[in-house]
Structures are given as C-alpha cells and as structure tokens.
Design an enzyme around this catalytic site. Sequence first.
Site, PDB file in Angstrom:
ATOM      1  N   GLY A  67      60.672 -20.377  96.922  1.00  0.00           N
ATOM      2  CA  GLY A  67      61.625 -19.297  97.175  1.00  0.00           C
ATOM      3  C   GLY A  67      62.568 -19.685  98.310  1.00  0.00           C
ATOM      4  O   GLY A  67      63.518 -20.448  98.112  1.00  0.00           O
ATOM      5  N   GLY A  68      62.284 -19.190  99.489  1.00  0.00           N
ATOM      6  CA  GLY A  68      63.168 -19.362 100.647  1.00  0.00           C
ATOM      7  C   GLY A  68      63.648 -20.788 100.865  1.00  0.00           C
ATOM      8  O   GLY A  68      64.853 -21.015 101.087  1.00  0.00           O
TER       9      GLY A  68
ATOM     10  N   ASN B 125      63.276 -20.895  93.074  1.00  0.00           N
ATOM     11  CA  ASN B 125      63.511 -19.541  92.577  1.00  0.00           C
ATOM     12  C   ASN B 125      64.421 -18.879  93.594  1.00  0.00           C
ATOM     13  O   ASN B 125      63.977 -18.515  94.675  1.00  0.00           O
ATOM     14  CB  ASN B 125      62.175 -18.782  92.447  1.00  0.00           C
ATOM     15  N   TRP B 126      65.677 -18.771  93.232  1.00  0.00           N
ATOM     16  CA  TRP B 126      66.661 -18.263  94.190  1.00  0.00           C
ATOM     17  C   TRP B 126      66.554 -16.749  94.379  1.00  0.00           C
ATOM     18  O   TRP B 126      67.168 -16.194  95.267  1.00  0.00           O
ATOM     19  CB  TRP B 126      68.068 -18.613  93.724  1.00  0.00           C
ATOM     20  N   LYS B 127      65.833 -16.067  93.489  1.00  0.00           N
ATOM     21  CA  LYS B 127      65.697 -14.602  93.550  1.00  0.00           C
ATOM     22  C   LYS B 127      67.097 -13.957  93.539  1.00  0.00           C
ATOM     23  O   LYS B 127      67.974 -14.456  92.858  1.00  0.00           O
ATOM     24  CB  LYS B 127      64.859 -14.214  94.770  1.00  0.00           C
TER      25      LYS B 127
ATOM     26  N   GLY C 249      57.003 -15.128 100.640  1.00  0.00           N
ATOM     27  CA  GLY C 249      57.988 -14.639 101.602  1.00  0.00           C
ATOM     28  C   GLY C 249      57.386 -14.174 102.912  1.00  0.00           C
ATOM     29  O   GLY C 249      58.054 -13.532 103.715  1.00  0.00           O
TER      30      GLY C 249
ATOM     31  N   GLU D 255      50.971 -18.034  92.222  1.00  0.00           N
ATOM     32  CA  GLU D 255      51.635 -17.503  93.405  1.00  0.00           C
ATOM     33  C   GLU D 255      50.833 -16.340  93.978  1.00  0.00           C
ATOM     34  O   GLU D 255      50.976 -15.198  93.523  1.00  0.00           O
ATOM     35  CB  GLU D 255      53.042 -17.007  93.045  1.00  0.00           C
TER      36      GLU D 255
ATOM     37  N   SER E 227      55.552 -19.496 100.151  1.00  0.00           N
ATOM     38  CA  SER E 227      55.849 -20.103 101.461  1.00  0.00           C
ATOM     39  C   SER E 227      55.631 -21.614 101.474  1.00  0.00           C
ATOM     40  O   SER E 227      55.214 -22.166 102.493  1.00  0.00           O
ATOM     41  CB  SER E 227      55.044 -19.406 102.565  1.00  0.00           C
TER      42      SER E 227
ATOM     43  N   GLU F  31      57.293 -10.208  91.944  1.00  0.00           N
ATOM     44  CA  GLU F  31      58.284  -9.191  92.344  1.00  0.00           C
ATOM     45  C   GLU F  31      58.692  -8.348  91.145  1.00  0.00           C
ATOM     46  O   GLU F  31      58.974  -7.154  91.281  1.00  0.00           O
ATOM     47  CB  GLU F  31      59.499  -9.887  93.001  1.00  0.00           C
TER      48      GLU F  31
ATOM     49  N   HIS G  49      57.105 -12.931  87.383  1.00  0.00           N
ATOM     50  CA  HIS G  49      57.046 -13.089  88.845  1.00  0.00           C
ATOM     51  C   HIS G  49      56.464 -11.813  89.463  1.00  0.00           C
ATOM     52  O   HIS G  49      56.708 -10.715  88.979  1.00  0.00           O
ATOM     53  CB  HIS G  49      58.452 -13.360  89.395  1.00  0.00           C
TER      54      HIS G  49
END
Length: 255
Positions: free
Chosen positions: A237-238, A13-15, A176, A170, A216, A100, A98
């Site tokens: 993510g990251g 998930n590149w956000k 994150g 999640e 994470s 976010e 998500h």
Amino acid sequence: MNKALRKAVIAGNWKMNKTPCEARELLEAIKPLVQNAKCDVVACVPFVDLQTALDATAGSNIGIGAENCHWEASGAYTGEISAPMLKAMSVPYVIIGHSERRTYFGETDVTVNKRVRAALDNGLTVILCVGEYLEQREQGITGEVVALQTKIALQGVSADELKRVIIAYEPVWAIGTGKTATAEQANEVCALIRSTVAGLYSWAAANALTIQYGGSMNAQNAAELLDQPDVDGGLIGGASLKPADFAEIVKAASR
Ligand code: 13P
C-alpha cells in the site's frame, strides 16, 4: 526448493490515491527503477487512472491492475465497473476482496467469490485478499478465518483457472498501521493458505501458487518477509506510492 516453482510478484495497491496526471508521473518515476526486476511487478490503480497507467507502462515490465470489479457483466449497478470492461481495456490484473472493501463496503466471502469468478471468466489475473482482524488473531482463530475465506473465494474455480490467481495474505491489523506481521507470523499463515489450497486442488497446484504478504511491507522489512519459504511476494500500500521504497521492495524480491 518449492519457492523456485513460483513467480515472485510485487504489486502496488494505490488505493484511493493519485489523479491520472499524478499516476503518470509516479509510473514514470518507478519504471526505470524496476526495469531489471527479476520478479513480476504490478501497479493496481484507481479506475480513472487505468488508461493513463496502461499508456505510461506500455512496453515496460510493469503490469497494471484494477482494485475491484463487479460480478455482473453490465446492468443497473451504479458506481460499479465490470470485468468485461476491464478486459476491453486489456487490464491484466484485478484485486478482489481487499479488507477495505470487506470492512467499509459490505463485501462478503460470497460476493468475493462472485467477483473472482467474473474476473477469471474474463481472462483477468486475480489478486485475492484474505486476512484476519486483530480480534480474531487474539481469539486464536486466524487459521480458521483465513482457510474459510480462501475456500469460499475459490468455489467453482478450476485447477486451470487457479493458475491466474495470486493470494495475498493481509492481516487487517497490519494494514496502514505501521505494524507488520513478523516474518514467522506471515510465513505461518501463507503456509496454511498453501495447505488449504492443496486440500482443494493438489500439492502440485498449491506449490505453483504465488502467495503474497501485505500489511506495512516497506523497504526496511521486505527482505526478511520475502526470504520466508512460503512468502512469494508482496501487496504494497503506502510504500508503493514512493518510487525508491517500492523499487527497494522489488529488489528484495529479485534476489
Ligand atoms: P499498507 O502497505 O499501506 O499497510 O497497505 C497494505 C495493503 O492494504 C495492500 O493491499
């Protein structure tokens, strides 16, 4: 073993990261590293990167996804993208719900359900995100929160449509933050989601459902998380922005 009944899926998930040019570079770097994966590999990218990402991965084993879609097909919804638009581009996956989106953009269980329905109606595969806030975990209501989110999100979804749903657990406190759920915590909630789905449909349907962990997940902790009996993949993510790290996670899911 039940785990053999379902597909392992590692999705990035590149956000809100990467311009189209950068997206092409990143995918070109990831492609050779994951070409022998024995799991499904997906990259969910910003809307403006979708066409570039589809072109860059054509003929490869990487599937492309969007990060959201609206429930209406078209209309006066400034800034939104509809499921038929994604379908028209032949985008196969979409993330819905998500945390976010829920936290910063007012997404509710009801709007998540509407978006899930629209995505499924348009032939997309949905990566549906659920998860508790830290406060809810501390209050001991993680199970209730996640079960409720799952039940509402899947309202009106048939058993046949469920085959195009992946659920990503999640925990919001792990996203994150560098704070990962322990393998036991991740497995416990993934198992609970599976039994919730079994209650809504059947154990046959629940045992065929891919449930990812996200929060994470990285090259170091992926293997332990993915070895858990109810953890079938990861939403990353990251680490999905770092080719070597993402490839390492894919490798861990390919064992
Ligand atoms: P991180 O892997 O950066 O914690 O993000 C997880 C996530 O939100 C994936 O959807």
